[in-house]
Scaffold this active site. Structure first.
Site, mmCIF file in Angstrom:
data_model
loop_
_atom_site.group_PDB
_atom_site.id
_atom_site.type_symbol
_atom_site.label_atom_id
_atom_site.label_comp_id
_atom_site.label_asym_id
_atom_site.label_seq_id
_atom_site.Cartn_x
_atom_site.Cartn_y
_atom_site.Cartn_z
ATOM 1 N N GLY A 717 0.827 -1.206 0.000
ATOM 2 C CA GLY A 717 0.000 0.000 0.000
ATOM 3 C C GLY A 717 0.854 1.245 0.000
ATOM 4 N N THR A 996 3.332 -0.186 6.986
ATOM 5 C CA THR A 996 4.079 1.014 6.596
ATOM 6 C C THR A 996 3.318 1.891 5.617
ATOM 7 O OG1 THR A 996 5.198 -0.329 4.913
ATOM 8 C CG2 THR A 996 6.327 -0.031 7.012
ATOM 9 N N CYS A 997 2.372 1.284 4.879
ATOM 10 C CA CYS A 997 1.613 2.118 3.949
ATOM 11 C C CYS A 997 0.721 3.108 4.678
ATOM 12 C CB CYS A 997 0.773 1.239 3.026
ATOM 13 S SG CYS A 997 -0.351 0.127 3.928
ATOM 14 N N MET A 998 0.372 2.773 5.937
ATOM 15 C CA MET A 998 -0.469 3.675 6.739
ATOM 16 C C MET A 998 0.287 4.252 7.920
ATOM 17 S SD MET A 998 -4.097 1.604 6.767
ATOM 18 C CE MET A 998 -3.364 0.072 7.371
#
Length: 1029
Positions: A717, A996-998
């Site tokens: 993401g 890590t995408c958020m």
């Protein structure tokens, strides 16, 4: 029709508004007026006819009288003057009276008689030496008026005869006096004999000739003879025409000469000095003109015409030989002689500077090369300087070369010495500004400002920087004006109209010269010895430059766009000229201030805020992000006026707008990379190189394959892509791969020998440039410390000597040793060559064309040092830097990074080197799943993070965000914000996980601080990809 009983007749009424009698009267008046004008015209015609007839009859009678006198002359003295002796020239003889009456230069017989007379005069003077007794007899004073009249008429007839027959005798016009048989030589020699300075009638004779346009006729004579000058073999003898001119030009109307002043339009300056290459024809005349009294008089006369804006020049000979350019070339050719004279006055130097300024300004830019330099050694593609468009010179090549060669180092040294020679005592006497100092500064700055815009800079910058007192004199002047708050008004005649600040001209000259000095100044001179200016003075200079730039760019912007790019060099009016110099000053001041900022970044001597404009506010910053606004233009030209944090915000907004415009925030991703962790570089190169620029701007999603060939868990993401970017950059820029090298400070720069290791090394550099650009485009910080001299290539800048210590400290020390060597450098047997040693393979390259045979001397050592530094800092990494830049510019536009210097650009790439600011991260953190800022687990968590080492803090940051560096402006700009979410209590034995995408950390509610620390350390140190999630 019928009788009405009223005996009176009815009055007639004219419906036209006027009576017929009135109309008849107006018509009569008009006819009378026309008749009167017709009679007047007839009278004028009759009178004109009478005058014409009278003139014709008079001329006819004169011609008849001349014919009768000519016949009588023939009978008395012979057609070839066979019966002439010395007594015929006396005041009682009719010989000269008759000859001067009937003489016509167009009649061959008359011309022959005049030539015979000149030959007789020459023989008589050669035999007796007393020409006065020839014309006056024993008593000159009693017959002075008659003798003077005959002599001056005879001299004029000789000049007029040569002038009217100049095309007939063009091969004889510029010849030596030894060829006595030639008519032109005899005629001109007679003039020379009659105008000998020792004769009593000389001033009256010369004055008569000057009133008769002597110099204008001489101009036509010279031009007629100059057409065939290439066929002449010039001898060291003085030509007869040159001898005549040498005797004419000292008659300036000043003591002891009593000649009347003549119209400047008919003067020697306007008529003869506008002849191209005059001194090549008349070298002796050059020596006479350069004599102190004469050159000062004529240059002062020209300066008066310049100040009065009087056009006194004759018509141009051709488009490539304009009169003003020929005048400039001839004046400059003799200026060096005049300036070197011990009695050369200050006023003469001021006048010379004024004349040269006016004439130089009219010239088109000259671009003749000054020295032969190996194309690859100095200026190549990698210089990448966006210079002004080259305008083809419209001048004759020889004339252009004459002007350029005249303004040589010696001339500049002499001019500045005369102008500034007496200023030291004036400056030391008081703190104010003396009128003489203002005049000297004004003259020097006006001349040099125009010279900078016209002549090749490399010819004049070095001598101004290192051999004159220009920089200290200008700085002392500017410093006192700044401290007193009173800038003296300069160049009122230069601007002609419109008010201009007094700091414009001094800054226009000081900035480029001081900038040139800084190119070769070494670090010890600048920081330790504080040369050429003290660090305290430099801080004051920064304030002056900053205030001047803000005034020019924001407070009083130019009225015409891009005045510095104007190709027209014709003299502009006051306001156009003012705009031109404003544009020039804003350019050179921003360049100098940028260079001083670079010196400050190497070793701080002034706070960074000194470079920021005082009036930059939120409105200015909001405008700076919008194209085609004045604030945006200032950001492009002088970005250092805006604080760094504000520029980073603008850069981020530009990136965001660009990504949105090109759809890089699309939901669906068409570019997916499958990357093997143990072959990350090869896989990334093959897959990323296949993408177009449009694809590069879009989203890229990555899935990792571990060493077992199994695709790692986790959906990208954005976090996996961050991890991919950090790992690929670490691998690609590893010095073990051979594309980059490290300096002694562990800073990266392209390996000059990369081609010996990788056959396709240039394609790899293109890929690495794209890779770095993609990281910056997506806002991902990567831990890659680049050398400053390499980052300058991303800004398309040129590196200089002071950048060399970071690359090769030993070579730098050797070059500084040469720079300060007091002995004879030629004894060191150095030549303009350099030896490259890459992986044991030695190659020798020339720094100049023919450098193997050019020994380094004390005069050329500065050039040698510059070329060696250039070779190491620019030329050796030229190809690698160029391909890296091409890849980089696929995503990052030049104007985006032009807002930042090299030090700031490194911060954009890697972020701050400071350790993690835990308090900043905590203040910007969100909580979910039951956690809040005062929860006991959260309190333990922050205590553990604070206790981590700097290395572990970086690992933690990478674990939760995918990048080991925090946002450049702080964690409040992290998107999305960092969040800590509670995992279920059943997961107390599990490790913390992240998305890590958020930017999300899933933290189980551990019971103790020790357990939390142990679990968190294991998780961030496992480096197991995303399998732990």
């Amino acid at each position: 029709m019928f009788f009405s009983g009223d005996p009176s007749s009815r009055k007639r009424v004219a419906l036209g508004g006027r009576s017929s009698k009135e109309r008849d009267r107006q018509k009569l008046l008009e006819q009378t007026r026309l008749e009167r004008e017709r009679r007047s015209w007839l009278r004028k015609q009759t009178l004109a006819a009478i005058i014409i007839q009278k003139c014709y009859r008079g001329r006819k009678n004169v011609e008849a009288a001349r014919l009768d006198v000519r016949m009588e002359f023939y009978r008395t003295f012979g057609k070839r003057c066979e019966n002439v002796d010395r007594h015929c020239f006396g005041p009682d003889s009719v010989f000269l009276r008759q000859l001067l009456f009937f003489f016509d230069a167009h009649i061959d017989g008359d011309l022959s008689i005049l030539v015979e007379v000149c030959l007789f005069i020459r023989r008589y003077v050669h035999d007796s030496g007393d020409i006065v007794s020839l014309f006056a007899g024993e008593d000159y004073l009693s017959r002075q008026a008659l003798v003077d009249f005959r002599v001056k008429r005879l001299a004029y007839s000789c000049i007029d005869a040569v002038y009217k027959n100049r095309y007939k005798f063009r091969d004889q016009l510029i010849t030596t006096s030894s060829e006595s048989s030639q008519p032109v030589t005899l005629l001109l020699e007679a003039v020379a004999l009659l105008t000998d300075p020792r004769l009593p009638w000389v001033c009256k004779t010369v004055g008569y000739l000057l009133e008769g346009s002597m110099f204008a006729k001489s101009r036509e004579i010279v031009l007629a003879g100059q057409e065939t000058r290439k066929s002449f073999i010039f001898s060291r003898s003085v030509s007869t025409l040159e001898c005549v001119l040498c005797q004419m030009i000292p008659h300036t109307g000043q003591e002891p000469c009593n000649c009347l002043s003549i119209d400047p339009q008919r003067s020697f300056s306007s008529q003869l000095l506008t002849i191209p290459f005059l001194w090549q024809l008349f070298p002796h005349l050059k020596e006479v003109f350069a004599a102190q009294g004469l050159s000062q008089h004529y240059i002062h006369q020209m300066a008066l015409c310049v100040n009065n804006h009087a056009n006194i020049l004759p018509k141009d000979l051709s488009l490539d030989l304009p009169g003003y350019a020929c005048l400039l070339g001839n004046v400059l050719d003799t200026a060096g002689i005049a300036l070197s004279h011990p009695s050369c006055s200050f006023d003469m130097a001021v006048d010379l500077a004024a004349v040269a300024t006016f004439l130089l300004e009219a010239l088109p830019p000259t671009k003749l090369p000054s020295m032969e330099i190996n194309e690859g050694s100095t200026f190549g593609e990698d210089d990448m300087m966006a210079g002004d468009e080259l305008t083809k010179p419209s001048l004759d090549k020889d004339l252009e070369r004459q002007i350029i060669n005249a303004i040589d180092p010696r001339f500049l040294l002499q001019l500045t010495n005369v102008l500034f020679g007496g200023l030291s005592c004036i400056v030391g006497s008081h703190n104010g500004v003396d009128e003489k100092e203002v005049a000297a500064i004004d003259a020097a700055c006006a001349f040099l400002h125009v010279a900078f815009n016209t002549l090749p800079l490399e010819r004049i910058m070095t001598v101004l920087a290192y051999r004159t007192e220009l920089v200290p004199v200008l700085w002392n002047f500017m410093k006192r004006c700044h401290e007193n708050g009173n800038w003296s008004t300069l160049s009122e005649c230069y601007y002609s109209r419109g008010e201009s600040p007094g700091w414009l001209l001094p800054l226009a000259v000081f900035c480029p010269v001081y900038k040139h000095m800084l190119m070769i100044v070494d670090n010890e001179e600048f920081y330790e010895q504080e040369k050429p200016l003290s660090l305290k003075d430099i801080r004051c200079l920064i304030v002056i430059l900053r205030q001047a730039l803000w005034q020019l760019l924001w407070v009083m912007p130019m009225t015409t766009p891009n005045p510095t790019k104007s190709a027209s060099k014709a003299p502009a009016d006051g306001m156009n000229r003012l705009d031109l110099i404003k544009g020039r000053v804003s350019l050179v001041a921003s360049e100098l201030l940028s260079q001083l900022q670079d010196w400050n970044n190497r070793r701080q001597f002034a706070p960074p805020s000194d470079f920021h404009a005082d009036s930059v506010n939120e409105f200015f910053i909001s405008q700076a992000a919008i194209e085609n606004t004045r604030a945006h233009d200032i950001l492009n030209q002088a970005p250092f006026l805006v604080p760094f944090t504000s520029r980073v915000k603008i850069f981020a907004s530009q990136l965001a707008a660009y990504r949105q415009k090109h759809g890089s925030q699309a939901v669906f991703t068409r570019n997916r990379f499958r990357i093997r962790r143990d072959h990350i570089l090869e896989d990334a190169y093959s897959q990323m190189s296949a993408l177009s620029e449009e694809d590069l701007r879009g989203l890229i999603r990555v899935s990792f394959v571990n060493e077992l060939g199994v695709e790692e868990a986790g959906i990208d993401g954005g976090g996996i892509f961050k991890d991919f970017m950090e790992n690929i950059t670490r691998a690609a820029f590893d010095v073990q791969y051979g594309l980059f090298k490290e300096t002694s400070d562990h800073l990266l720069y392209p390996n000059p020998g990369s081609g010996l290791i990788h056959e396709q090394h240039l394609q790899f550099f293109h890929f690495l440039g794209t890779l770095l650009a993609k990281a910056m485009f997506e806002g991902i910080l990567v831990d890659i410390p680049f050398a400053t001299f390499f980052l300058s290539k991303l800004k398309q800048k040129y590196n200089y000597l002071h950048d060399l210590p970071s690359l090769d400290p030993e070579l730098y020390r050797h070059l500084i040793f040469l720079k300060h060597y007091e002995g004879d450098i030629s004894e060191l047997e150095l030549y303009f060559v350099i030896v490259n040693n890459e992986y044991g393979e030695q190659t020798e390259e020339e720094l100049l064309l023919g450098g193997k045979n050019k020994r380094v001397t004390n005069e050329t050592v500065i050039t040698f040092i510059h070329l060696v530094a250039n070779h190491r800092l620019n030329f050796q990494i030229r190809q690698q830097s160029l391909h890296f830049l091409r890849g980089f510019q696929q995503l990052i536009q030049k104007e985006w990074i032009d807002m930042f210097n090299e030090h700031e650009l490194q911060l954009l790439i890697s972020g701050s080197l400071d350790s993690l600011d835990v308090d900043d991260l905590r203040s910007s953190t969100n909580y979910a799943g039951g956690y809040h800022s005062e929860h006991y687990v959260i309190e333990m968590f922050w205590a553990v993070i604070k206790g981590f080492s700097s290395e572990n803090q970086k690992k933690f940051l990478k674990f939760v965000t995918g990048c080991s560096r925090g946002p450049l402006l702080g964690f409040r700009y992290l998107e999305p914000s960092f969040c800590i979410q509670s995992a279920s209590e059943e997961a107390l034995d599990r490790l913390p996980t992240s998305a890590t995408c958020m930017n999300l950390l899933k933290l189980p509610p551990y019971r103790s601080k020790e357990q939390l620390e142990a679990k968190l350390l294991y998780a961030i140190s496992a480096e197991a990809g995303f399998d732990l999630s």
